[in-house]
Design a protein around this motif. Structure first.
Motif, PDB file in Angstrom:
ATOM      1  N   LYS A   1       0.831  -1.201   0.000  1.00  0.00           N
ATOM      2  CA  LYS A   1       0.000   0.000   0.000  1.00  0.00           C
ATOM      3  C   LYS A   1       0.871   1.260   0.000  1.00  0.00           C
ATOM      4  N   ASP A   2       1.912   1.226   0.828  1.00  0.00           N
ATOM      5  CA  ASP A   2       2.825   2.374   0.867  1.00  0.00           C
ATOM      6  C   ASP A   2       3.496   2.595  -0.481  1.00  0.00           C
ATOM      7  N   ILE A   3       3.926   1.479  -1.055  1.00  0.00           N
ATOM      8  CA  ILE A   3       4.609   1.592  -2.348  1.00  0.00           C
ATOM      9  C   ILE A   3       3.674   2.212  -3.385  1.00  0.00           C
ATOM     10  N   TRP A   4       2.427   1.727  -3.400  1.00  0.00           N
ATOM     11  CA  TRP A   4       1.459   2.252  -4.376  1.00  0.00           C
ATOM     12  C   TRP A   4       1.187   3.729  -4.133  1.00  0.00           C
ATOM     13  N   LYS A   5       1.120   4.073  -2.857  1.00  0.00           N
ATOM     14  CA  LYS A   5       0.853   5.472  -2.532  1.00  0.00           C
ATOM     15  C   LYS A   5       1.993   6.368  -3.030  1.00  0.00           C
ATOM     16  N   GLN A   6       3.210   5.960  -2.757  1.00  0.00           N
ATOM     17  CA  GLN A   6       4.371   6.729  -3.236  1.00  0.00           C
ATOM     18  C   GLN A   6       4.382   6.773  -4.773  1.00  0.00           C
TER      19      GLN A   6
ATOM     20  N   ASN B   1      -8.076   5.709  -9.724  1.00  0.00           N
ATOM     21  CA  ASN B   1      -8.928   5.436  -8.583  1.00  0.00           C
ATOM     22  C   ASN B   1      -9.284   3.953  -8.584  1.00  0.00           C
ATOM     23  N   GLN B   2      -9.453   3.389  -7.427  1.00  0.00           N
ATOM     24  CA  GLN B   2      -9.808   1.973  -7.300  1.00  0.00           C
ATOM     25  C   GLN B   2      -8.798   1.044  -7.960  1.00  0.00           C
ATOM     26  N   THR B   3      -7.535   1.427  -7.859  1.00  0.00           N
ATOM     27  CA  THR B   3      -6.469   0.546  -8.335  1.00  0.00           C
ATOM     28  C   THR B   3      -5.547   0.252  -7.169  1.00  0.00           C
ATOM     29  N   ALA B   4      -4.767  -0.792  -7.252  1.00  0.00           N
ATOM     30  CA  ALA B   4      -3.829  -1.110  -6.174  1.00  0.00           C
ATOM     31  C   ALA B   4      -2.788  -2.092  -6.692  1.00  0.00           C
ATOM     32  N   ILE B   5      -1.636  -2.101  -6.015  1.00  0.00           N
ATOM     33  CA  ILE B   5      -0.697  -3.184  -6.296  1.00  0.00           C
ATOM     34  C   ILE B   5      -1.175  -4.361  -5.456  1.00  0.00           C
ATOM     35  N   VAL B   6      -1.429  -5.482  -6.084  1.00  0.00           N
ATOM     36  CA  VAL B   6      -1.862  -6.621  -5.275  1.00  0.00           C
ATOM     37  C   VAL B   6      -0.725  -7.620  -5.026  1.00  0.00           C
ATOM     38  N   SER B   7       0.270  -7.612  -5.882  1.00  0.00           N
ATOM     39  CA  SER B   7       1.452  -8.415  -5.545  1.00  0.00           C
ATOM     40  C   SER B   7       2.673  -7.835  -6.238  1.00  0.00           C
ATOM     41  N   LEU B   8       3.808  -8.039  -5.599  1.00  0.00           N
ATOM     42  CA  LEU B   8       5.048  -7.520  -6.169  1.00  0.00           C
ATOM     43  C   LEU B   8       6.193  -8.426  -5.724  1.00  0.00           C
ATOM     44  N   ASP B   9       6.915  -8.917  -6.706  1.00  0.00           N
ATOM     45  CA  ASP B   9       8.038  -9.793  -6.395  1.00  0.00           C
ATOM     46  C   ASP B   9       9.312  -8.984  -6.581  1.00  0.00           C
ATOM     47  N   ASP B  10      10.039  -8.748  -5.468  1.00  0.00           N
ATOM     48  CA  ASP B  10      11.180  -7.840  -5.638  1.00  0.00           C
ATOM     49  C   ASP B  10      12.390  -8.514  -6.282  1.00  0.00           C
ATOM     50  N   GLU B  11      12.340  -9.824  -6.436  1.00  0.00           N
ATOM     51  CA  GLU B  11      13.447 -10.489  -7.143  1.00  0.00           C
ATOM     52  C   GLU B  11      13.238 -10.409  -8.661  1.00  0.00           C
ATOM     53  N   THR B  12      12.037 -10.827  -9.095  1.00  0.00           N
ATOM     54  CA  THR B  12      11.794 -10.871 -10.542  1.00  0.00           C
ATOM     55  C   THR B  12      11.267  -9.543 -11.087  1.00  0.00           C
ATOM     56  N   GLY B  13      10.733  -8.717 -10.215  1.00  0.00           N
ATOM     57  CA  GLY B  13      10.132  -7.464 -10.672  1.00  0.00           C
ATOM     58  C   GLY B  13       8.709  -7.637 -11.178  1.00  0.00           C
TER      59      GLY B  13
ATOM     60  N   LYS C   1     -13.153  -1.955  -0.991  1.00  0.00           N
ATOM     61  CA  LYS C   1     -13.838  -2.588   0.140  1.00  0.00           C
ATOM     62  C   LYS C   1     -13.091  -3.826   0.607  1.00  0.00           C
ATOM     63  N   ASN C   2     -12.650  -4.618  -0.359  1.00  0.00           N
ATOM     64  CA  ASN C   2     -12.166  -5.952  -0.023  1.00  0.00           C
ATOM     65  C   ASN C   2     -10.667  -6.085   0.188  1.00  0.00           C
ATOM     66  N   HIS C   3      -9.956  -5.051  -0.144  1.00  0.00           N
ATOM     67  CA  HIS C   3      -8.499  -5.203  -0.025  1.00  0.00           C
ATOM     68  C   HIS C   3      -7.896  -4.102   0.819  1.00  0.00           C
ATOM     69  N   LYS C   4      -7.033  -4.501   1.675  1.00  0.00           N
ATOM     70  CA  LYS C   4      -6.392  -3.498   2.522  1.00  0.00           C
ATOM     71  C   LYS C   4      -5.340  -2.707   1.748  1.00  0.00           C
ATOM     72  N   VAL C   5      -5.096  -3.134   0.508  1.00  0.00           N
ATOM     73  CA  VAL C   5      -4.013  -2.501  -0.245  1.00  0.00           C
ATOM     74  C   VAL C   5      -4.431  -1.223  -0.963  1.00  0.00           C
ATOM     75  N   ALA C   6      -5.736  -0.953  -0.980  1.00  0.00           N
ATOM     76  CA  ALA C   6      -6.200   0.183  -1.779  1.00  0.00           C
ATOM     77  C   ALA C   6      -5.804   1.517  -1.146  1.00  0.00           C
ATOM     78  N   VAL C   7      -5.482   2.460  -2.010  1.00  0.00           N
ATOM     79  CA  VAL C   7      -5.122   3.808  -1.565  1.00  0.00           C
ATOM     80  C   VAL C   7      -6.280   4.723  -1.943  1.00  0.00           C
ATOM     81  N   ASP C   8      -6.637   5.635  -1.053  1.00  0.00           N
ATOM     82  CA  ASP C   8      -7.723   6.556  -1.386  1.00  0.00           C
ATOM     83  C   ASP C   8      -7.182   7.681  -2.276  1.00  0.00           C
ATOM     84  N   VAL C   9      -7.432   7.510  -3.580  1.00  0.00           N
ATOM     85  CA  VAL C   9      -6.839   8.430  -4.551  1.00  0.00           C
ATOM     86  C   VAL C   9      -7.445   9.828  -4.445  1.00  0.00           C
ATOM     87  N   SER C  10      -8.761   9.885  -4.213  1.00  0.00           N
ATOM     88  CA  SER C  10      -9.352  11.233  -4.139  1.00  0.00           C
ATOM     89  C   SER C  10      -8.824  11.982  -2.920  1.00  0.00           C
TER      90      SER C  10
END
Ligand code: ADP
Ligand code: MG
Length: 473
Positions: free
Chosen positions: A7-12, A31-43, A91-100
Motif C-alpha cells: 500500500k505504501d509503495i502504491w501510494k508513493q 482510482n480503485q487501483t492497487a498493487i496486489v502483488s510484487l516480487d522484488d526479485e523478478t520485478g 472494500k475488499n483489499h487493505k491494499v487500496a489507496v484513497d486516490v481522491s
C-alpha cells in the motif's frame, strides 16, 4: 511483500504518477487501483483494477509511466506489469489507496480565492467557478479545442485570436470558454474578463442604439482584456447588432485583446451573419467539439460522479456511457437523476435501477448493455400528439393555441416545454419538432429547448414541473 508495504509503495508511486498527469486523468484511471502483488526479485508486479476497460487503458497508455514510477519508488531494476480485474477493490483489499484523498490534500494546499474583474459598467454573467480546464475531460474529439484553449489561457491575445469554438448543443463549449476565463483570471489577476451570451450583448447593443449611446458602449468594451461571447449564432438576422459588434470586435482585436466566440457551427456556415463579420471570426483559430467516444464519456461520468462525491459503481457508469448518444449534457442529466434518486429515495444505483430510470427519458431508444446487462429494449407508448395534449391540459390551453403564433407568456412557455419534452423524451430531431409546429426553424426549436434547460437550472419550480411531466410521459 507485506500488504501494508504494498500500500505504501502504491501510494508513493501514485504521487510520482500524479505529477505527470492532469488531475482528471489521474482521478479517472487510478482510482480503485492497487498493487496486489510484487516480487522484488523478478520485478513481477500485479495491479488490481476495477474493470476490463482499465486494463486496456492502463496497459496501453500508462504502463511506461507506472513501471518507471514503481522502479523509482522501490529501486527494483526492471518491473513487469500485469493487470487483473478486481471488483470493489477498496472494500475488499487493505491494499487500496484513497486516490481522491490524495488529490484533495493537494487541493487544500493550493486553493486560492478567485476574484472576477469586470470592466466598469460592462454587464456580465460571472464566470462559473465549476468550469475549469482541469475538470474538462480530454478525448480525441475535443483535443484540439482543449489545446487551443490552454494556449489562449496561457497567453491571451497572442496567437489564436479570435478563438472560435463550435459544435452541437451540450458538447462543452460553454465549459471550455468559461474555463479559459477562469484560468486567465488566475494567471493574470489584473485582467478584465467579460463573459456574455449573444442574447445579452444584443440587448445591450439594442439599448445603446435606442439611447444614442453606442460610443459609450464601445468605450466600455474597450477596457476588456478577454471577451467571451457564447452562442454567437443568435446574432443572425440582427443587422444593427452585427454592425455594432463588428466595431467592438475590431476595437478589441486591434488592441491585442483576446476574443473567444462559440457557435453551433463553423464561421463559414453562419449564413445569416454579415460576410465581413464572418471573415473576422475566421481570422484566428476555429476548433470544434464533438460528441465524445465511449471512453471519454465514461471518464466524464467518473469525473462528475467524483465531483458530487457519490460513489457509483463502474458498471452503472459504463451502462450510462453506452446509452447516451447526443450530448455530454444528457450524460450529466442522467447522472444527476441517479444522484437525486440515491439521495431522495435511498436507492443505490444498479444497472437495473438506472435502466428503469433511463426508460422514462429514452422512450424511442433501445438501451444496450454488455453481457451482464443485456436485454433492455424499450418502446414508447406515447405519441408526440399525446405529449402536446398532456402539456396543453396542464396549461389549460388548446392544441390550436399552442400551435399558433401566439407569444402570450403561458402559451409560449407551453410551446417551449413541449418542444423540450419531444426532444428529450421522444428523441425527436429539431427538424421533426419544427415540422410539428408548422415548419418552425431548427434554430427556434433549439432555442426553446435551451430556454427550458436554462429555466430548469435556475428555477426549481420549472425543474419540478418538467420532471413531473417526464414522469407522466
Ligand atoms: P455547450 O455550451 O456546448 O452547449 P456545455 O459547455 O454547457 O455545452 O456542457 C454541458 C455540460 O457538459 C456541462 O455541465 C459541462 O461541464 C459538461 N461537459 C461537456 N464536455 C465536457 C468535458 N469534456 N469534460 C467535462 N465536462 C464536460
Ligand atoms: Mg453553451
Amino acid at each position: 511483500m507485506e500488504l501494508s508495504s504494498l500500500k505504501d509503495i502504491w501510494k508513493q508511486t501514485l504521487l510520482v504518477i500524479r505529477k505527470q498527469l492532469e488531475k482528471s486523468e489521474f482521478l479517472t484511471w487510478f482510482n480503485q487501483t492497487a498493487i496486489v502483488s510484487l516480487d522484488d526479485e523478478t520485478g513481477d508486479c500485479k495491479i488490481g483494477v476495477p474493470t476490463i476497460m482499465f486494463v486496456d487503458n492502463l496497459s496501453g497508455k500508462y504502463s511506461d509511466i507506472i513501471c518507471q514510477a514503481i522502479e523509482e519508488v522501490t529501486e527494483i531494476e526492471k518491473i513487469s506489469l500485469t493487470f487483473e480485474v478486481i471488483t470493489e477493490i477498496e472494500k475488499n483489499h487493505k491494499v487500496a489507496v484513497d486516490v481522491s484523498a490524495l488529490v484533495k490534500k493537494e487541493d487544500t494546499k493550493k486553493s486560492t480565492v478567485k476574484e472576477v474583474h469586470l470592466a466598469e459598467g460592462v454587464e456580465s454573467k460571472i464566470l462559473s467557478p465549476k468550469y475549469t480546464l482541469s475538470n474538462y475531460v480530454v478525448g480525441g474529439e475535443n483535443q484540439l479545442a482543449f489545446a487551443a484553449a490552454q494556449a489562449v489561457a496561457r497567453k491571451p491575445g497572442h496567437k489564436y485570436n479570435p478563438l472560435f469554438v463550435y459544435g452541437g448543443v451540450g458538447l462543452g463549449k460553454t465549459h471550455l470558454m468559461q474555463a479559459v476565463g477562469n484560468e486567465v483570471i488566475k494567471n493574470f489577476p489584473k485582467y478584465k474578463v467579460c463573459y456574455v451570451t449573444s442574447e445579452q450583448i444584443t440587448n445591450e447593443i439594442v439599448q445603446a442604439i435606442r439611447s444614442f449611446k453606442t460610443n459609450e458602449l464601445r468605450s466600455k468594451y474597450r477596457n476588456v482584456d478577454l471577451l467571451l461571447v457564447d452562442d454567437i449564432q443568435f446574432i443572425a438576422h440582427k443587422d444593427k447588432t452585427q454592425e455594432e459588434f463588428f466595431h467592438t470586435f475590431n476595437e478589441l482585436y486591434e488592441h491585442g485583446k483576446q476574443i473567444i466566440l462559440s457557435a453551433d457551427r463553423p464561421p463559414q456556415e453562419l449564413d445569416q451573419i454579415e460576410p465581413r463579420l464572418r471573415s473576422r471570426f475566421e481570422m484566428g483559430m476555429s476548433v470544434d467539439v464533438q460528441f465524445p467516444d465511449f471512453e471519454t464519456r465514461f471518464a466524464i461520468l467518473q469525473q462528475k460522479a467524483k465531483e458530487s462525491e457519490i460513489i457509483i459503481p463502474n458498471d452503472v457508469l459504463e451502462f450510462v456511457a453506452m446509452n447516451v448518444h447526443h450530448s455530454v449534457r444528457e450524460l450529466e442529466g442522467i447522472l444527476n437523476q441517479i444522484i437525486a434518486q440515491y439521495e431522495l429515495q435511498q436507492i443505490s444505483p444498479t444497472v437495473d435501477s438506472v435502466a428503469k430510470l433511463m426508460k422514462k427519458t429514452h422512450k424511442r431508444q433501445t438501451l444496450v448493455g454488455n453481457s451482464k446487462m443485456d436485454g433492455y429494449t424499450f418502446e414508447s407508448e406515447k405519441t408526440p400528439e399525446d405529449i402536446i395534449e398532456i402539456v396543453c391540459n396542464n396549461f389549460k390551453i388548446t392544441d390550436k393555441q399552442v400551435k399558433s403564433e401566439s407569444r402570450k407568456k403561458h402559451v409560449l412557455m407551453a410551446r417551449q416545454l413541449i418542444m423540450y419534452l419531444l426532444k428529450e423524451a421522444m428523441d425527436m430531431t429539431y427538424e421533426e419538432i419544427g415540422d410539428l409546429f408548422g415548419g418552425k426553424e431548427h434554430s427556434t426549436v433549439l432555442h426553446s429547448c435551451k430556454k427550458i434547460k436554462e429555466l430548469m437550472d435556475t428555477d426549481p419550480r420549472v425543474r419540478k414541473e418538467v420532471n413531473q411531466l417526464l414522469g407522466m410521459i
